[in-house]
Scaffold this motif. Structure first.
Motif, PDB file in Angstrom:
ATOM      1  N   SER A  31     -84.113-108.327 -17.065  1.00 44.82           N
ATOM      2  CA  SER A  31     -85.281-107.767 -16.394  1.00 44.82           C
ATOM      3  C   SER A  31     -85.660-108.535 -15.143  1.00 44.82           C
ATOM      4  O   SER A  31     -86.222-107.977 -14.208  1.00 44.82           O
ATOM      5  CB  SER A  31     -86.456-107.714 -17.363  1.00 44.82           C
ATOM      6  OG  SER A  31     -86.643-108.975 -17.943  1.00 44.82           O
ATOM      7  N   VAL A  82     -78.034-108.334 -23.025  1.00 48.53           N
ATOM      8  CA  VAL A  82     -78.953-107.271 -23.403  1.00 48.53           C
ATOM      9  C   VAL A  82     -79.686-107.680 -24.669  1.00 48.53           C
ATOM     10  O   VAL A  82     -80.850-107.398 -24.867  1.00 48.53           O
ATOM     11  CB  VAL A  82     -78.194-105.964 -23.653  1.00 48.53           C
ATOM     12  CG1 VAL A  82     -79.156-104.890 -24.128  1.00 48.53           C
ATOM     13  CG2 VAL A  82     -77.492-105.522 -22.411  1.00 48.53           C
ATOM     14  N   GLU A  84     -80.843-110.256 -25.464  1.00 44.88           N
ATOM     15  CA  GLU A  84     -81.699-111.405 -25.181  1.00 44.88           C
ATOM     16  C   GLU A  84     -82.697-111.556 -26.317  1.00 44.88           C
ATOM     17  O   GLU A  84     -83.360-110.602 -26.704  1.00 44.88           O
ATOM     18  CB  GLU A  84     -82.450-111.141 -23.884  1.00 44.88           C
ATOM     19  CG  GLU A  84     -83.118-112.348 -23.324  1.00 44.88           C
ATOM     20  CD  GLU A  84     -83.772-112.014 -21.987  1.00 44.88           C
ATOM     21  OE1 GLU A  84     -84.490-112.861 -21.467  1.00 44.88           O
ATOM     22  OE2 GLU A  84     -83.559-110.911 -21.487  1.00 44.88           O
ATOM     23  N   VAL A  85     -82.783-112.740 -26.836  1.00 47.99           N
ATOM     24  CA  VAL A  85     -83.507-112.911 -28.074  1.00 47.99           C
ATOM     25  C   VAL A  85     -84.934-112.418 -27.942  1.00 47.99           C
ATOM     26  O   VAL A  85     -85.704-112.924 -27.137  1.00 47.99           O
ATOM     27  CB  VAL A  85     -83.534-114.396 -28.475  1.00 47.99           C
ATOM     28  CG1 VAL A  85     -84.016-114.530 -29.923  1.00 47.99           C
ATOM     29  CG2 VAL A  85     -82.170-114.992 -28.307  1.00 47.99           C
ATOM     30  N   ASP A  86     -85.232-111.456 -28.723  1.00 46.89           N
ATOM     31  CA  ASP A  86     -86.588-110.956 -28.798  1.00 46.89           C
ATOM     32  C   ASP A  86     -87.236-110.686 -27.453  1.00 46.89           C
ATOM     33  O   ASP A  86     -88.358-111.066 -27.208  1.00 46.89           O
ATOM     34  CB  ASP A  86     -87.464-111.919 -29.568  1.00 46.89           C
ATOM     35  CG  ASP A  86     -88.436-111.139 -30.424  1.00 46.89           C
ATOM     36  OD1 ASP A  86     -88.791-111.622 -31.473  1.00 46.89           O
ATOM     37  OD2 ASP A  86     -88.806-110.023 -30.018  1.00 46.89           O
ATOM     38  N   GLU A  87     -86.469-110.028 -26.603  1.00 43.69           N
ATOM     39  CA  GLU A  87     -87.071-109.596 -25.351  1.00 43.69           C
ATOM     40  C   GLU A  87     -88.207-108.626 -25.648  1.00 43.69           C
ATOM     41  O   GLU A  87     -89.160-108.510 -24.916  1.00 43.69           O
ATOM     42  CB  GLU A  87     -86.020-108.865 -24.512  1.00 43.69           C
ATOM     43  CG  GLU A  87     -85.350-109.748 -23.508  1.00 43.69           C
ATOM     44  CD  GLU A  87     -86.281-110.060 -22.364  1.00 43.69           C
ATOM     45  OE1 GLU A  87     -86.636-109.128 -21.639  1.00 43.69           O
ATOM     46  OE2 GLU A  87     -86.659-111.226 -22.207  1.00 43.69           O
ATOM     47  N   ILE A  88     -88.037-107.926 -26.744  1.00 39.95           N
ATOM     48  CA  ILE A  88     -89.037-106.924 -27.109  1.00 39.95           C
ATOM     49  C   ILE A  88     -90.240-107.639 -27.708  1.00 39.95           C
ATOM     50  O   ILE A  88     -90.117-108.458 -28.596  1.00 39.95           O
ATOM     51  CB  ILE A  88     -88.453-105.966 -28.147  1.00 39.95           C
ATOM     52  CG1 ILE A  88     -87.218-105.285 -27.585  1.00 39.95           C
ATOM     53  CG2 ILE A  88     -89.501-104.961 -28.594  1.00 39.95           C
ATOM     54  CD1 ILE A  88     -86.337-104.698 -28.615  1.00 39.95           C
ATOM     55  N   MET A  89     -91.377-107.314 -27.182  1.00 33.20           N
ATOM     56  CA  MET A  89     -92.587-107.870 -27.758  1.00 33.20           C
ATOM     57  C   MET A  89     -92.731-107.337 -29.181  1.00 33.20           C
ATOM     58  O   MET A  89     -92.650-106.127 -29.386  1.00 33.20           O
ATOM     59  CB  MET A  89     -93.801-107.410 -26.954  1.00 33.20           C
ATOM     60  CG  MET A  89     -93.841-108.014 -25.597  1.00 33.20           C
ATOM     61  SD  MET A  89     -94.544-109.655 -25.716  1.00 33.20           S
ATOM     62  CE  MET A  89     -94.667-110.059 -23.995  1.00 33.20           C
ATOM     63  N   PRO A  90     -92.942-108.163 -30.140  1.00 29.07           N
ATOM     64  CA  PRO A  90     -93.082-107.649 -31.492  1.00 29.07           C
ATOM     65  C   PRO A  90     -94.353-106.812 -31.588  1.00 29.07           C
ATOM     66  O   PRO A  90     -95.308-107.019 -30.866  1.00 29.07           O
ATOM     67  CB  PRO A  90     -93.178-108.900 -32.348  1.00 29.07           C
ATOM     68  CG  PRO A  90     -93.545-109.986 -31.436  1.00 29.07           C
ATOM     69  CD  PRO A  90     -93.100-109.603 -30.072  1.00 29.07           C
ATOM     70  N   ASN A  92     -97.717-105.629 -32.431  1.00 30.21           N
ATOM     71  CA  ASN A  92     -98.920-106.354 -32.827  1.00 30.21           C
ATOM     72  C   ASN A  92     -99.593-105.736 -34.037  1.00 30.21           C
ATOM     73  O   ASN A  92    -100.371-106.368 -34.726  1.00 30.21           O
ATOM     74  CB  ASN A  92     -99.909-106.366 -31.667  1.00 30.21           C
ATOM     75  CG  ASN A  92     -99.560-107.454 -30.687  1.00 30.21           C
ATOM     76  OD1 ASN A  92     -98.845-108.398 -31.051  1.00 30.21           O
ATOM     77  ND2 ASN A  92    -100.046-107.345 -29.480  1.00 30.21           N
ATOM     78  N   ARG A 102     -87.311 -99.480 -38.914  1.00 30.70           N
ATOM     79  CA  ARG A 102     -86.772 -98.767 -37.783  1.00 30.70           C
ATOM     80  C   ARG A 102     -86.642 -99.720 -36.588  1.00 30.70           C
ATOM     81  O   ARG A 102     -85.638 -99.717 -35.887  1.00 30.70           O
ATOM     82  CB  ARG A 102     -87.706 -97.623 -37.424  1.00 30.70           C
ATOM     83  CG  ARG A 102     -87.130 -96.755 -36.384  1.00 30.70           C
ATOM     84  CD  ARG A 102     -87.851 -95.442 -36.307  1.00 30.70           C
ATOM     85  NE  ARG A 102     -87.244 -94.661 -35.251  1.00 30.70           N
ATOM     86  CZ  ARG A 102     -87.451 -94.893 -33.968  1.00 30.70           C
ATOM     87  NH1 ARG A 102     -88.265 -95.841 -33.621  1.00 30.70           N
ATOM     88  NH2 ARG A 102     -86.847 -94.173 -33.053  1.00 30.70           N
ATOM     89  N   ARG A 103     -87.635-100.550 -36.406  1.00 22.01           N
ATOM     90  CA  ARG A 103     -87.586-101.524 -35.313  1.00 22.01           C
ATOM     91  C   ARG A 103     -86.441-102.483 -35.497  1.00 22.01           C
ATOM     92  O   ARG A 103     -85.746-102.848 -34.568  1.00 22.01           O
ATOM     93  CB  ARG A 103     -88.901-102.309 -35.251  1.00 22.01           C
ATOM     94  CG  ARG A 103     -89.964-101.626 -34.438  1.00 22.01           C
ATOM     95  CD  ARG A 103     -91.084-102.570 -34.119  1.00 22.01           C
ATOM     96  NE  ARG A 103     -90.938-103.204 -32.802  1.00 22.01           N
ATOM     97  CZ  ARG A 103     -91.049-102.555 -31.659  1.00 22.01           C
ATOM     98  NH1 ARG A 103     -91.261-101.281 -31.633  1.00 22.01           N
ATOM     99  NH2 ARG A 103     -90.927-103.191 -30.514  1.00 22.01           N
ATOM    100  N   MET A 106     -83.394-100.804 -34.609  1.00 19.30           N
ATOM    101  CA  MET A 106     -83.289-100.669 -33.174  1.00 19.30           C
ATOM    102  C   MET A 106     -82.772-101.960 -32.550  1.00 19.30           C
ATOM    103  O   MET A 106     -81.905-101.952 -31.682  1.00 19.30           O
ATOM    104  CB  MET A 106     -84.668-100.343 -32.620  1.00 19.30           C
ATOM    105  CG  MET A 106     -84.676 -99.957 -31.190  1.00 19.30           C
ATOM    106  SD  MET A 106     -86.204 -99.089 -30.848  1.00 19.30           S
ATOM    107  CE  MET A 106     -87.187-100.389 -30.201  1.00 19.30           C
ATOM    108  N   LEU A 110     -79.265-102.416 -30.427  1.00 17.65           N
ATOM    109  CA  LEU A 110     -79.216-103.003 -29.089  1.00 17.65           C
ATOM    110  C   LEU A 110     -78.357-104.251 -29.076  1.00 17.65           C
ATOM    111  O   LEU A 110     -77.596-104.486 -28.148  1.00 17.65           O
ATOM    112  CB  LEU A 110     -80.626-103.337 -28.614  1.00 17.65           C
ATOM    113  CG  LEU A 110     -81.504-102.126 -28.329  1.00 17.65           C
ATOM    114  CD1 LEU A 110     -82.897-102.582 -27.951  1.00 17.65           C
ATOM    115  CD2 LEU A 110     -80.915-101.287 -27.218  1.00 17.65           C
TER     116      LEU A 110
END
Lengths: 175, 670
Positions: A31, A82, A84-90, A92, A102-103, A106, A110
């Protein structure tokens, strides 16, 4: 109406393809540098002849974006993967366990993207981040439409197998 | 037809790539074979997860700065191919300035150290009036206007008026909830009066503060948008309003860390006076170069902090993200604030040991035990132990509005100051609302620690402050920056710094009215406005200088390598002025502030003038900030009690006579 800055065709293209291109570039260079790649893509578009580019604008944008992104990635010593460790905000607000599962799935899908052969991975990114048609993907990757169908088919099968394999492993471990 | 589970056409079907006949075939096969249906569902699910997952990690749009570049590029591409008018730029000595002054020179002079040519001014087209889109609150009676829906202008304005009156009726409690911020040490008590005009025969050299704040703008906007009333004039700080907007001044060129610019035109509120806009801008942030990072996080470990999803969980998410960008040269340490033991939750760990870092971040939880109070000392000790010369050495204090400072705050402050001097900065992160005294304390601590204070209310803010800022975007690129403005008494009779009333007490010397020199970081900008009263033409006769030379802006700073740099920008008052949209937009905002403060210097300015000026000078407006200001002005117009702002102008107060030194007959004669 006096001429508005947004009336320029490049800016119209920007508003339409900014998000898909950013998604695509992010998957290749991370990003942090995606914005640069996308900006570059549109700067190049500024110098193009509108009539020549417009009929296949999306394919043109993704081709340029891809070349630029691959250049950047080559220059980078350390590739921001891609997965990248936990790029996704968990989340809340963790919902029911289904949503969590499901997450998790996902994330695995990825993560598995990186295990795909390059061509398959590229086809997947163009399809699912840029929402290109088979025809457009074929144009960008310089291959045939039927080959695109085959690449995607193989890629999705591999991704699912990868995820299922992980599932089995976790089950075994938890036993 | 027989269709295997493994047919590539299944995916093509899911992705809508099949023609009608082929689709029908697949649909027939679905009915015949439940396995096919299951396969299709699985494919859809995978496709959806890919779409969603890829979208989630990517930014939705380009950062404003890059969008701006593109907008400029398209304008450039559209321009008729005529050779652009080149501006002349002056060499940084007065001598050269005087020589060059004989040549016709345009007024907006932008100059960098040792360089004679700078990007040409954009000839901005007149964008006319944009379709205003007021931001409506929940109880709106006005239909929310959209780009594609045409709403009768009269209806819209009527609705807006009703809305604003409704707000005003309910507004008194709302207004009470809007915080009245206390000011920090660098400011004196808020003053309702204005900085006076000062004779250049008394003081010809002035300066303006560089540590700009923008808090006043959001407060003023909240008064109009939430409470439907005019803010008290002590809350209106013109300098903060003006600096709340991004301007499009050119970036520094080459190695220069700072660019400076000076522009002048007639003051919109007093046509016999001049308005001068002085702007400083630092080089933009370069993401590809980042120094080594040695980061210590001191984290609030109270239950309240841990349980609120917008506090600890947000911090953890941002820390995870930060970790993904660290490498083996970096160190990360985690310490529980007020924890039971002084032992760090995570001892200094190299950035490539990701599993360990991530586990420690996820496992951070309140212990519930009483604190020992030494967390900050410990944090600085760890930061010191892994000090990297030339890198980012920073302690972060992450907490919320229940933060109770160390009882021995004096000792803590002394420690912070000492460490800041030794190169370890302290930044404070306030999660949740920070309107109260805790916010002030955290801000004060960060000031002592030469770091920054940030209020974290959203993931975006968390990401920006913890990832971008922590990784070195905040290393000063110019240290000890000082500005001097030398007015030319031959042409300028008196001058007045607009805004900054709480920093430039009338009795104080202008040069040290605030805390000494400041450090500037990449991507910062400062705008200061002066109103000048020109010396009447007949006063000097033949002794007047041949060029209407108003002032020289001088900026001194130490660049990254410690070398002293100087920028000098002379400003002349040409007959034909070329001034940027930035100038007029800033003038509109300042005028708005003067009206709200009911300033004696507002002259015959009206709200309608401000609206016209702001609308005409939206510029490229990358973040939409200027358009939102225009929307705000529309609300202001409908706010009850604002009519008073249109009242006949008061007589400006007499000049500050006491500034004439005793015995200076020339000064007191004026």
């Amino acid at each position: 109406m006096p001429s508005e800055p947004t009336s320029h065709w490049v800016l119209l293209a920007l508003s339409r393809y900014e998000a898909p291109l950013l998604r695509y570039a992010t998957a290749i260079v991370g990003s942090a540098q995606a914005a640069d790649v996308v900006q570059d893509t549109f700067l190049r578009l500024c110098n193009q002849d509108q009539a020549a580019v417009e009929p296949h604008l999306r394919a043109w944008l993704f081709t340029v974006c891809r070349n630029r992104a691959l250049d950047v990635r080559r220059d980078k010593r350390h590739v921001e993967s891609v997965a990248e460790v936990d790029e996704i905000m968990p989340d809340n607000h963790p919902g029911p366990s289904e949503a969590l599962e499901r997450r998790e799935a996902m994330r695995r899908v990825l993560g598995a993207l990186d295990t795909l052969p390059e061509r398959q991975r590229e086809a997947v990114l163009l399809k699912f981040s840029g929402d290109l048609s088979y025809q457009e993907i074929a144009e960008v990757l310089g291959t045939s439409v039927s080959n695109v169908g085959f690449l995607l088919h193989t890629a999705l099968r591999a991704l699912r197998e990868h995820v299922e394999k992980k599932d089995r492993e976790t089950e075994r471990r938890s036993r | 037809m027989t269709l295997s589970n493994d047919d590539p056409r299944l995916l093509s079907y899911v992705l809508g790539e099949l023609d009608e006949a082929e689709s029908r075939e697949i649909e027939a096969a679905i009915d015949a074979n439940p396995e096919i249906r299951a396969e299709l569902d699985a494919l859809r699910m995978t496709a959806e997860m890919l779409r969603e997952g890829l979208a989630e990690r990517a930014p939705k749009e380009l950062p404003a700065i890059q969008r701006k570049v593109l907008e400029e590029a398209t304008r450039e591409a559209e321009k008729p191919k005529v050779a652009p008018v080149r501006r002349r730029f002056l060499r940084p000595t007065l001598l050269a300035a005087a020589a060059a002054a004989l040549v016709a020179i345009s007024l907006g002079v932008m100059q960098q150290r040792r360089q004679t040519e700078v990007a040409k001014e954009q000839a901005l087209p007149d964008f006319g009036t944009p379709e205003p889109q007021p931001k409506e609150k929940k109880k709106s009676t006005a239909p929310p206007p959209k780009d594609d829906t045409k709403i009768d202008e009269a209806t819209r304005r009527e609705a807006l008026k009703m809305l604003q009156e409704e707000r005003a009726r309910q507004g008194s409690e709302v207004a009470a909830r809007i915080p009245k911020p206390r000011r920090l040490s660098a400011r004196s008590k808020p003053r309702a009066d204005e900085n006076p005009f000062i004779y250049t025969t008394s003081i010809a050299r002035a300066s303006f503060p560089l540590d700009v704040d923008t808090a006043s703008y959001s407060l003023v906007a909240r008064y109009f948008q939430e409470a439907g009333r005019r803010p008290p004039s002590s809350l209106v700080r013109v300098d903060e309003l003006v600096n709340a907007f991004p301007y499009e001044d050119p970036d520094p060129v080459g190695d220069a860390a700072i660019a400076a610019r000076a522009e002048v035109d007639t003051a919109p509120w007093n046509h016999s006076n001049r308005l001068v806009r002085l702007a400083l801008k630092t080089a933009p942030v370069d993401p590809s170069i980042r120094p080594q990072a040695n980061l210590v996080f001191v984290i609030d470990e109270s239950q309240g902090f841990a349980k609120d999803p917008d506090k600890l969980p947000l911090l953890q998410a941002a820390l995870r993200r930060l970790v993904s960008r660290l490498d083996d040269r970096d160190r990360l340490t985690l310490i529980a604030y007020g924890g039971a033991s002084d032992e760090p939750h995570l001892p200094p760990t190299p950035g490539d040991d990701k599993p360990r870092l991530l586990t420690a971040i996820d496992k951070f939880a309140p212990s519930g035990a009483g604190g020992s109070g030494g967390s900050m000392e410990r944090a600085f000790k760890e930061a010191q132990a892994h000090f990297v010369a030339g890198g980012v050495n920073r302690v972060f204090l992450a907490t919320d509005d229940h933060f109770a400072a160390d009882p021995e705050q004096g000792r803590l402050t002394a420690l912070i100051r000492e460490k800041a001097a030794a190169g370890i900065s302290l930044s404070t992160l306030g999660f949740g609302p920070m309107d109260g005294p805790v916010g002030q304390t955290l801000k004060a601590l960060a000031e002592e620690g030469k770091g920054s204070f940030a209020q974290i209310t959203s993931p975006d803010a968390a990401r920006r402050e913890l990832v971008d800022v922590a990784l070195g975007a905040r290393t000063p690129i110019a240290r000890d920056v000082r500005v001097e403005v030398d007015f030319a008494p031959g042409y300028v009779r008196s001058f007045r710094l607009i805004g900054n009333e709480d920093r430039t007490g009338p009795e104080r010397e202008f040069l040290d009215a605030w805390k000494g020199p400041v450090d500037l970081y990449a991507g910062q900008a400062v705008t200061a406005l002066y109103e000048l009263e020109p010396r009447p033409d007949d006063s000097g006769g033949s002794e007047a200088p041949p060029v209407p030379y108003l002032l020289t802006l001088r900026v001194h700073y130490n660049d990254a390598s410690g070398q002293t740099q100087e920028i000098e920008v002379p400003l002349r008052d040409e007959w034909r002025r070329e001034v940027s949209t930035d100038f007029y937009f800033a003038a509109a905002v300042a005028g708005f502030g003067l009206l709200l403060r009911d300033s004696p210097y507002k002259g015959n300015l009206t709200l309608a003038d401000v609206v016209t000026m702001a609308r005409k000078n939206l510029g490229a407006d990358p973040g939409g900030h200027r358009a939102r200001f225009v929307n705000l002005l529309e609300l202001v117009e409908f706010t009850p009690g604002v009519a008073a702002m249109q009242a006949a102008p008061k007589k400006p107060p007499r000049r500050k006579g006491s500034l004439c030194p005793p015995g200076d007959s020339l000064c007191s004669d004026l």
